[in-house]
Every structure is written in structure tokens, then in C-alpha cells.
Design a protein around this motif. Structure first.
Motif, short mmCIF file in Angstrom:
data_model
loop_
_atom_site.label_atom_id
_atom_site.label_comp_id
_atom_site.label_asym_id
_atom_site.label_seq_id
_atom_site.Cartn_x
_atom_site.Cartn_y
_atom_site.Cartn_z
N ASN A 140 0.84 -1.19 0.00
CA ASN A 140 0.00 0.00 0.00
C ASN A 140 0.88 1.24 0.00
O ASN A 140 1.59 1.51 0.98
CB ASN A 140 -0.90 -0.01 1.24
N ASN A 141 0.85 1.99 -1.09
CA ASN A 141 1.65 3.21 -1.21
C ASN A 141 0.83 4.47 -0.98
O ASN A 141 1.33 5.58 -1.17
CB ASN A 141 2.31 3.27 -2.58
N GLU A 142 -0.42 4.30 -0.56
CA GLU A 142 -1.29 5.45 -0.32
C GLU A 142 -1.18 5.94 1.12
O GLU A 142 -1.43 7.11 1.40
CB GLU A 142 -2.75 5.08 -0.62
N ILE A 143 -0.79 5.06 2.03
CA ILE A 143 -0.69 5.39 3.45
C ILE A 143 0.79 5.34 3.85
O ILE A 143 1.50 4.42 3.45
CB ILE A 143 -1.49 4.40 4.31
N PRO A 144 1.29 6.32 4.62
CA PRO A 144 2.69 6.27 5.06
C PRO A 144 3.01 4.94 5.72
O PRO A 144 2.20 4.39 6.48
CB PRO A 144 2.80 7.44 6.04
N LYS A 145 4.17 4.41 5.44
CA LYS A 145 4.55 3.09 5.96
C LYS A 145 4.55 3.07 7.49
O LYS A 145 4.25 2.06 8.10
CB LYS A 145 5.92 2.69 5.42
N THR A 146 4.89 4.19 8.12
CA THR A 146 4.91 4.24 9.58
C THR A 146 3.52 4.10 10.18
O THR A 146 3.38 3.80 11.37
CB THR A 146 5.54 5.56 10.07
N CYS A 147 2.47 4.31 9.37
CA CYS A 147 1.09 4.19 9.84
C CYS A 147 0.51 2.81 9.57
O CYS A 147 -0.63 2.54 9.98
CB CYS A 147 0.21 5.26 9.18
N GLN A 148 1.27 1.95 8.91
CA GLN A 148 0.73 0.65 8.53
C GLN A 148 1.08 -0.47 9.50
O GLN A 148 0.35 -1.46 9.59
CB GLN A 148 1.24 0.28 7.13
N ASP A 149 2.17 -0.33 10.21
CA ASP A 149 2.55 -1.37 11.17
C ASP A 149 3.57 -0.79 12.13
O ASP A 149 4.48 -0.05 11.72
CB ASP A 149 3.15 -2.58 10.44
N VAL A 150 3.43 -1.14 13.41
CA VAL A 150 4.36 -0.65 14.42
C VAL A 150 5.78 -1.13 14.14
O VAL A 150 6.76 -0.52 14.60
CB VAL A 150 3.89 -1.10 15.81
N ALA A 151 5.93 -2.20 13.36
CA ALA A 151 7.25 -2.73 13.04
C ALA A 151 8.10 -1.70 12.31
O ALA A 151 9.33 -1.69 12.47
CB ALA A 151 7.13 -4.00 12.20
N VAL A 152 7.49 -0.85 11.51
CA VAL A 152 8.26 0.17 10.78
C VAL A 152 8.87 1.15 11.77
O VAL A 152 10.05 1.49 11.69
CB VAL A 152 7.37 0.90 9.75
N GLY A 153 8.09 1.62 12.72
CA GLY A 153 8.62 2.53 13.73
C GLY A 153 9.68 1.87 14.59
O GLY A 153 10.68 2.50 14.94
N ARG A 154 9.46 0.60 14.93
CA ARG A 154 10.46 -0.10 15.74
C ARG A 154 11.78 -0.26 14.99
O ARG A 154 12.85 -0.19 15.60
CB ARG A 154 9.91 -1.46 16.14
N SER A 155 11.71 -0.48 13.70
CA SER A 155 12.96 -0.60 12.94
C SER A 155 13.68 0.73 12.84
O SER A 155 14.91 0.78 12.87
CB SER A 155 12.68 -1.17 11.54
N ILE A 156 12.93 1.82 12.73
CA ILE A 156 13.53 3.15 12.69
C ILE A 156 14.26 3.42 14.01
O ILE A 156 15.37 3.96 14.03
CB ILE A 156 12.47 4.24 12.46
#
Length: 314
Positions: A140-156
Motif C-alpha cells: 500500500n503506497n497510499e498510506i505512510p509506511k509508519t502508519c501501517q505497522d508498528v514494526a516500521v517505527g520499531r525498525s527506525i
């Protein structure tokens, strides 16, 4: 220039560790360590002070070998810190001490933290990217990746990588060079245009029009990739020229050949180039300082982001 019929870069294989340390972390993210007097204390950065080794009946402080007995209840232990009873989770840690990773980064210009992310975070990243077990999903490229799964924030916010970058750049104030996203390139078909060898932002012009940074002075940026799936020469891992950070030079012209009509064709992929092959869940940090060169020439799936000095410090 004669074109290679197959990718022949030197593969630098990074294995998944057989042993790793652990962190003891409170619900609000504070990490347990020892202060200068040897007493239990809380810290907010993942340096050597907060690294523990797991034992059958407790944990051992990695820096000094001091043992600490703990009673676990579902991976949670309660300890007294500064006369306050606090609950700590036993959390996934690094293979080496953070200072060992920093020494490698300072010496070589790159470092890999293999399997630094826990399995549930990797699965979340794979779900967002639509890869591995989630190939049936469309990214999904319509929603920011950080809003799609907490895993993205954790990796950051993976704490060892952040500490490394701050120490390497000698500043605590960082910002993301661009929003975190997943780089997914299709397999090379022999005809499509490809991204050739280049030094990375901020030492080249960007699409957004940012000024090209001076290579002199303090380090301006660190590129950090998190491998979501297998990252190998065969499935399109980014090629680098390791060690080129130490030379104030651009990629050799012959590494970016052109056809008779002047159109770019497949860049150099011979044995003088390098491909670092870490396992999934690895954090790969490198500096584009003073001319590190790289090329994207096939298919890869990885989280890409670039950490730079805070704009207010520039």
C-alpha cells in the motif's frame, strides 16, 4: 566496455549469530545497566552500559561479568532500582557490544548488525512490503509506511543503530533524510534502465533540490538499510565499493558505460565491486562520506532510510 554476463561482485557474507546479548527494558523504554559505582541504573541509549548476557538463573553484565539473579514470569522480571520496584522485559539484543560495531564502522566505513530486529518485527515489515509469507499482499503506497505497522517505527528506532549513528556523526540530533519506505526493484531484464554507480545523497544532487554537501568537515549523513528478506547477489542486493569512503573520488567512468547512442546500459558488476549479504532482520549502516559508491542493478526488498544531522545544526 565489455558487459558481464552475470553478476560477479565479491560477496561479503554476514551470518546470523548463534549467540546474542539481551536488553532489560521497562515499559517506557528505559534500559537497565550499571552505573560507575556498580549499582543498577536506567539509561536511554543502547551503549555497552545496558548489554546483558542471558543465563539459566539470571543475567550477566557483559561489560564486567557481574551476575544478577532474576526471577522470570513470562519473560518479565521485577528489580529494585533506586528504591523503586520496576518491571523489565527481557528483549532481543545485539551479537556484539555496541562499541565493537562502532569500531568497525569508524575503521571500515560500514557495519552490519545481523538479525538485530526480533522475529515479530521482521514479520511486520514483510507484511507491509508484501514479501516472503505475504507475497499475496500488494504493498500500500497510499498510506505512510509508519502508519501501517508498528514494526516500521520499531525498525527506525532500533536503539543500537541509533547509538552508532549518533556516535559516528558526533551529534545527538538526527533527522530522517526521507520518510522510511521499502525499496522494491524488479529483476534486471537486460533492457530496462538501471541506476548506475554513484555517490549518495547528500553528496550528489537530490530530486528535492537540496544543496550538495561539502565533503570536507563533519560527517553529514549515514545511510541505513534494514534487510526485510534475503539480501544476496542473486536476488539483487545493492552493490557497493567498500572502502571508497576514504577516497575523495567519484565512481570510475568505465563503471557506468553507455551504448553507442549515449544511453546508459548495465553498470559494472565485476569482482572489484562488493555485495554485502546479511540475513533478514539485519541493520546495515554505512557512510556516503567522501565518495562511497554504490549501484542498484536488480531486485531487492529492503527498508531504506537515510539519517542526517539535524537541519538546525547544518
Amino acid at each position: 566496455m565489455e558487459q558481464q554476463t552475470e553478476f560477479q561482485e565479491r560477496a561479503v557474507k554476514v551470518e546470523c549469530p548463534q549467540h546474542r546479548f539481551v536488553f532489560l527494558i521497562t515499559s517506557d523504554g528505559a534500559m537497565l545497566g550499571l552505573d560507575h559505582s556498580g549499582g543498577l541504573s536506567l539509561f536511554d541509549e543502547a551503549d555497552d552500559r545496558v548489554v546483558w548476557d542471558w543465563l539459566p538463573d539470571g543475567v550477566r553484565y557483559a561489560a564486567s561479568g557481574q551476575d544478577l539473579a532474576v526471577d522470570l514470569d513470562d519473560s518479565i522480571c521485577v528489580l529494585s532500582v533506586n528504591s523503586e520496584e520496576l518491571a523489565f522485559s527481557i528483549c532481543h539484543g545485539p551479537e556484539l557490544l555496541p562499541s565493537e560495531y562502532l569500531e568497525h564502522l569508524q575503521r571500515e566505513g560500514w557495519v552490519c548488525l545481523p538479525c538485530i530486529l526480533p522475529p515479530d518485527t521482521v514479520e511486520g515489515l514483510q507484511r507491509v512490503a508484501g514479501t516472503d509469507r505475504y507475497q499475496h499482499l500488494e504493498m500500500n503506497n497510499e498510506i505512510p509506511k509508519t502508519c501501517q505497522d508498528v514494526a516500521v517505527g520499531r525498525s527506525i528506532a532500533e536503539p543500537v543503530s541509533l547509538w552508532l549513528i549518533r556516535q559516528y556523526m558526533q551529534t545527538h540530533d538526527l533527522h530522517l533524510g526521507h520518510p522510511p519506505g521499502f525499496g522494491v526493484l524488479k529483476p534486471y531484464d537486460g533492457e530496462s534502465k538501471v541506476q548506475g554507480w554513484h555517490s549518495d545523497i547528500p553528496y550528489i544532487a537530490s530530486v528535492g533540490g537540496n544543496l550538495v554537501a561539502d565533503r570536507k568537515g563533519p560527517i553529514k549523513a549515514v545511510q541505513r538499510n534494514v534487510c526485510v528478506s534475503d539480501f544476496t547477489k542473486e536476488n539483487g542486493a545493492t552493490a557497493f565499493k567498500l572502502g571508497s569512503h576514504a577516497a575523495a573520488a567519484e565512481p570510475p567512468p568505465e563503471w557506468n558505460p553507455t551504448a553507442d547512442d549515449g544511453a546508459p546500459i548495465r553498470p559494472y558488476s565485476g569482482p572489484d565491486a562488493d555485495v554485502v549479504e546479511p540475513p533478514p532482520a539485519a541493520s546495515f549502516c554505512m557512510t556516503p562520506e567522501r565518495g562511497t559508491v554504490q549501484a542498484l542493478i536488480a531486485a531487492n526488498i529492503n527498508v531504506l532510510r537515510c539519517c542526517s544531522r539535524s537541519r538546525r545544526l547544518m
